[in-house]
Motif scaffolding. Structure first.
Motif, PDB file in Angstrom:
ATOM      1  N   VAL A  18     -19.878 -45.823  30.515  1.00  0.00           N
ATOM      2  CA  VAL A  18     -18.672 -45.285  31.255  1.00  0.00           C
ATOM      3  C   VAL A  18     -18.883 -43.662  31.174  1.00  0.00           C
ATOM      4  O   VAL A  18     -19.266 -43.216  30.062  1.00  0.00           O
ATOM      5  N   ASN A  19     -18.534 -42.949  32.198  1.00  0.00           N
ATOM      6  CA  ASN A  19     -18.558 -41.565  32.068  1.00  0.00           C
ATOM      7  C   ASN A  19     -17.397 -41.037  32.274  1.00  0.00           C
ATOM      8  O   ASN A  19     -16.509 -41.003  33.035  1.00  0.00           O
ATOM      9  N   LEU A  20     -17.070 -40.436  30.874  1.00  0.00           N
ATOM     10  CA  LEU A  20     -15.757 -39.966  30.812  1.00  0.00           C
ATOM     11  C   LEU A  20     -15.897 -38.447  30.354  1.00  0.00           C
ATOM     12  O   LEU A  20     -15.193 -37.576  29.981  1.00  0.00           O
ATOM     13  N   ALA A  21     -17.058 -37.688  30.826  1.00  0.00           N
ATOM     14  CA  ALA A  21     -17.444 -36.380  30.652  1.00  0.00           C
ATOM     15  C   ALA A  21     -16.955 -35.671  31.875  1.00  0.00           C
ATOM     16  O   ALA A  21     -16.096 -34.891  31.631  1.00  0.00           O
ATOM     17  N   VAL A  22     -17.626 -35.700  32.986  1.00  0.00           N
ATOM     18  CA  VAL A  22     -17.244 -34.784  34.033  1.00  0.00           C
ATOM     19  C   VAL A  22     -16.040 -34.996  34.654  1.00  0.00           C
ATOM     20  O   VAL A  22     -15.373 -36.218  34.687  1.00  0.00           O
ATOM     21  N   GLY A  23     -15.218 -33.975  35.005  1.00  0.00           N
ATOM     22  CA  GLY A  23     -13.948 -33.944  35.454  1.00  0.00           C
ATOM     23  C   GLY A  23     -13.740 -34.507  37.074  1.00  0.00           C
ATOM     24  O   GLY A  23     -13.535 -33.757  37.948  1.00  0.00           O
ATOM     25  N   VAL A  24     -13.985 -35.682  37.080  1.00  0.00           N
ATOM     26  CA  VAL A  24     -14.070 -36.301  38.700  1.00  0.00           C
ATOM     27  C   VAL A  24     -13.132 -37.295  38.466  1.00  0.00           C
ATOM     28  O   VAL A  24     -13.239 -38.248  37.576  1.00  0.00           O
ATOM     29  N   TYR A  25     -12.243 -37.518  39.256  1.00  0.00           N
ATOM     30  CA  TYR A  25     -11.236 -38.587  39.578  1.00  0.00           C
ATOM     31  C   TYR A  25     -12.133 -39.961  40.082  1.00  0.00           C
ATOM     32  O   TYR A  25     -12.896 -40.031  40.676  1.00  0.00           O
ATOM     33  N   GLN A  26     -11.850 -41.132  39.312  1.00  0.00           N
ATOM     34  CA  GLN A  26     -12.221 -42.428  39.751  1.00  0.00           C
ATOM     35  C   GLN A  26     -11.109 -43.309  39.789  1.00  0.00           C
ATOM     36  O   GLN A  26      -9.992 -43.070  38.938  1.00  0.00           O
ATOM     37  N   MET A  30      -6.184 -34.184  34.098  1.00  0.00           N
ATOM     38  CA  MET A  30      -7.332 -35.089  33.821  1.00  0.00           C
ATOM     39  C   MET A  30      -7.756 -35.503  32.392  1.00  0.00           C
ATOM     40  O   MET A  30      -8.244 -36.371  32.176  1.00  0.00           O
ATOM     41  N   PHE A  31      -7.579 -34.034  31.624  1.00  0.00           N
ATOM     42  CA  PHE A  31      -8.366 -34.165  30.345  1.00  0.00           C
ATOM     43  C   PHE A  31      -7.355 -34.604  29.191  1.00  0.00           C
ATOM     44  O   PHE A  31      -6.109 -34.199  29.208  1.00  0.00           O
ATOM     45  N   SER A  32      -7.959 -34.894  28.176  1.00  0.00           N
ATOM     46  CA  SER A  32      -7.346 -34.969  26.707  1.00  0.00           C
ATOM     47  C   SER A  32      -8.303 -34.500  25.861  1.00  0.00           C
ATOM     48  O   SER A  32      -9.660 -34.938  25.591  1.00  0.00           O
ATOM     49  N   ILE A  40     -20.857 -44.524  26.089  1.00  0.00           N
ATOM     50  CA  ILE A  40     -19.460 -43.933  26.250  1.00  0.00           C
ATOM     51  C   ILE A  40     -19.724 -42.447  26.270  1.00  0.00           C
ATOM     52  O   ILE A  40     -19.916 -41.819  25.053  1.00  0.00           O
ATOM     53  N   TYR A  41     -19.751 -41.726  27.459  1.00  0.00           N
ATOM     54  CA  TYR A  41     -19.997 -40.397  27.666  1.00  0.00           C
ATOM     55  C   TYR A  41     -18.746 -39.559  27.661  1.00  0.00           C
ATOM     56  O   TYR A  41     -17.953 -39.509  28.478  1.00  0.00           O
ATOM     57  N   ILE A  42     -18.613 -38.733  26.679  1.00  0.00           N
ATOM     58  CA  ILE A  42     -17.382 -37.685  26.666  1.00  0.00           C
ATOM     59  C   ILE A  42     -18.304 -36.437  26.235  1.00  0.00           C
ATOM     60  O   ILE A  42     -19.182 -36.358  25.484  1.00  0.00           O
ATOM     61  N   VAL A  43     -17.469 -35.127  26.355  1.00  0.00           N
ATOM     62  CA  VAL A  43     -17.866 -33.893  26.209  1.00  0.00           C
ATOM     63  C   VAL A  43     -18.069 -33.691  24.797  1.00  0.00           C
ATOM     64  O   VAL A  43     -17.107 -34.260  24.165  1.00  0.00           O
ATOM     65  N   VAL A  71     -11.924 -35.897  26.915  1.00  0.00           N
ATOM     66  CA  VAL A  71     -12.128 -37.099  27.498  1.00  0.00           C
ATOM     67  C   VAL A  71     -11.431 -37.013  28.999  1.00  0.00           C
ATOM     68  O   VAL A  71     -10.586 -36.582  29.076  1.00  0.00           O
ATOM     69  N   ASN A  72     -12.319 -37.458  29.856  1.00  0.00           N
ATOM     70  CA  ASN A  72     -11.578 -37.515  31.271  1.00  0.00           C
ATOM     71  C   ASN A  72     -10.880 -38.784  31.450  1.00  0.00           C
ATOM     72  O   ASN A  72     -11.388 -39.820  31.551  1.00  0.00           O
ATOM     73  N   ILE A  73      -9.593 -38.603  31.276  1.00  0.00           N
ATOM     74  CA  ILE A  73      -8.742 -39.840  31.313  1.00  0.00           C
ATOM     75  C   ILE A  73      -9.008 -40.435  32.988  1.00  0.00           C
ATOM     76  O   ILE A  73      -8.909 -41.858  32.982  1.00  0.00           O
TER      77      ILE A  73
END
Ligand code: LMR
Length: 397
Positions: free
Chosen positions: A30-38, A348-350, A368-371, A376-378
């Motif tokens: 799961v990519n929860l790093a970059v700020g892109v909406y899914q 987007m972020f938490s 699980i990728y977070i910065v 976390v990119n919610i």
């Protein structure tokens, strides 16, 4: 021989993780790093309004000649209206000018290069924490940088008293960068009263203001999210606003942004526009057109504008739902850390408070990728991956 001593550059703290993610073979990754909406299927689909505008644009068969250095006039006036409010262009006390830039980052870079020509001795002050690309952008232009207090890690709120106290210490003529809404990375924003107070301190202390405004519409709504930016621009004589259409139109790869400058003096605004154009000419010459044409078509058409507002509200509501679901999952799992702040954060972020060590475990053991900062990119959480994410977080912390 040249370049033998060039060392490898460190990976980008956000985009570098997407490279790692793409190589990861784990089917549960799961990519929860970059700020892109899914969306709930984990896809970054194009907005319905954008698809329709793109069809119109194709039929218009517009020549692909260069745009003016500052961009298309109509796009610019629509952008100013969207950011500063519809009444702004009728207000003869306010003279905003704007340039269409390649994304919000292009707007930041243009502001930074311009300011380095006219105020090179200033230090640029960022919130602590801030988006990891802020410092490099301004340092690459030659600025010294520093931080002002922003976040209370214990309470997960803006440390407002400390913020004010540290802004009061910024010397006159220095530059402050504020986040207009959906603060990146914390998701914690200022109230209108706090914006008023900050504006007064900035005015009294003669500080130059840049406002990074990349998430308009992702928090509470287009006008609601612009409230702080509008307070700043009403109170201050000079303000630079860097806005982006990446998230609120989903036009990430089209690179559509805008640098707006506003003063109360028309002649000064025009002179500054001429200098900004001169600076833009040396960086990217003139802006790309496809994305800004799409934005212009949507904002000029009543039906498409309504559709876009609906597209945006679907996105915003899904993010809010995922915040609630994540919290309830973690609570049901009996998680030892209190995550109740997640539902109060904006955009987007938490800023999850997950330690860098646990972030690394989530990456290596669960893909699980977070910065690293714990951001976390919610908007990357879906009804399909939420159980996996909650269980994994519960296991590592
Ligand atoms: C982010 O913060 O993830 C986005 O703004 C994308 C980027 O360019 O870093």
């Amino acid at each position: 021989m040249f370049f033998d001593n060039v060392n490898e550059a460190p990976k980008d703290p956000i985009l570098g993780l997407t490279d790692e993610f793409n190589k990861d073979k784990n089917p549960n990754k799961v990519n929860l790093a970059v700020g892109v909406y899914q969306d709930d299927n984990g896809l970054t689909t194009t907005f319905k309004s954008v698809i329709q505008a793109e069809k119109i644009l194709l039929d218009m068969n517009i020549p692909k000649s260069y745009k003016p250095i500052d961009g298309d006039k109509e796009f610019l006036s629509k952008s100013i209206e969207m950011v500063l409010g519809e009444k702004i262009l009728d207000n003869n006390q306010s003279y905003p000018i704007a340039l269409n830039t390649p994304g919000g980052t292009g707007a930041l870079k243009l502001a930074s290069e311009f300011l380095n020509i006219f105020s090179s001795k200033s230090t640029v002050w960022f919130s602590n924490p801030t988006w990891p690309n802020h410092k490099p952008i301004f340092e690459a232009s030659g600025f010294k940088t520093n931080g002002y207090e922003y976040f209370d890690k214990e309470k997960n709120i803006v440390a407002f008293e400390n913020m004010i106290a540290s802004i009061k210490k910024i010397p006159a003529g220095d530059i402050i960068l504020l986040h207009g809404c959906c603060h990146n990375p914390t998701g914690c924003d200022l109230s209108d009263d706090q914006w008023e107070e900050i504006s007064s301190v900035i005015k009294n202390n003669d500080i130059i203001t840049i406002c990074d405004f990349a998430y308009q519409g992702l928090g509470d709504g287009i006008d609601e999210d612009a409230s702080g930016v509008r307070i700043l621009s009403e109170k201050l004589d000079d303000v630079f606003i860097c806005s982006s259409y990446s998230k609120n139109f989903g036009l990430y790869s089209e690179r559509v942004g805008c640098l707006i400058y506003k003063s109360k003096d028309e002649i000064k605004s025009e002179k500054i526009l001429s200098q900004l154009k001169k600076t833009a000419r040396t960086i990217y010459s003139n802006p790309p057109a496809h994305g800004s044409e799409i934005v212009k078509i949507i904002l000029n058409d009543e039906y498409l504008k309504k559709l876009w507002i609906k597209d945006l509200s679907i996105l915003r509501n899904r993010i809010k739902e995922m915040r609630v679901s994540l919290l309830s999952n973690l609570t049901d799992l009996g998680c030892k850390k209190d995550f109740s702040f997640i539902v109060d954060q904006n955009g987007m972020f938490s800023f999850s408070g997950i330690s860098t060590e646990d972030v690394k475990k989530l990456r290596s053991e669960y893909s699980i990728y977070i910065v690293d900062s714990g951001r976390v990119n919610i908007a990357g959480i879906t009804s399909k991956n939420i159980n996996y994410i909650s269980e994994s977080i519960n296991k590592v912390i």
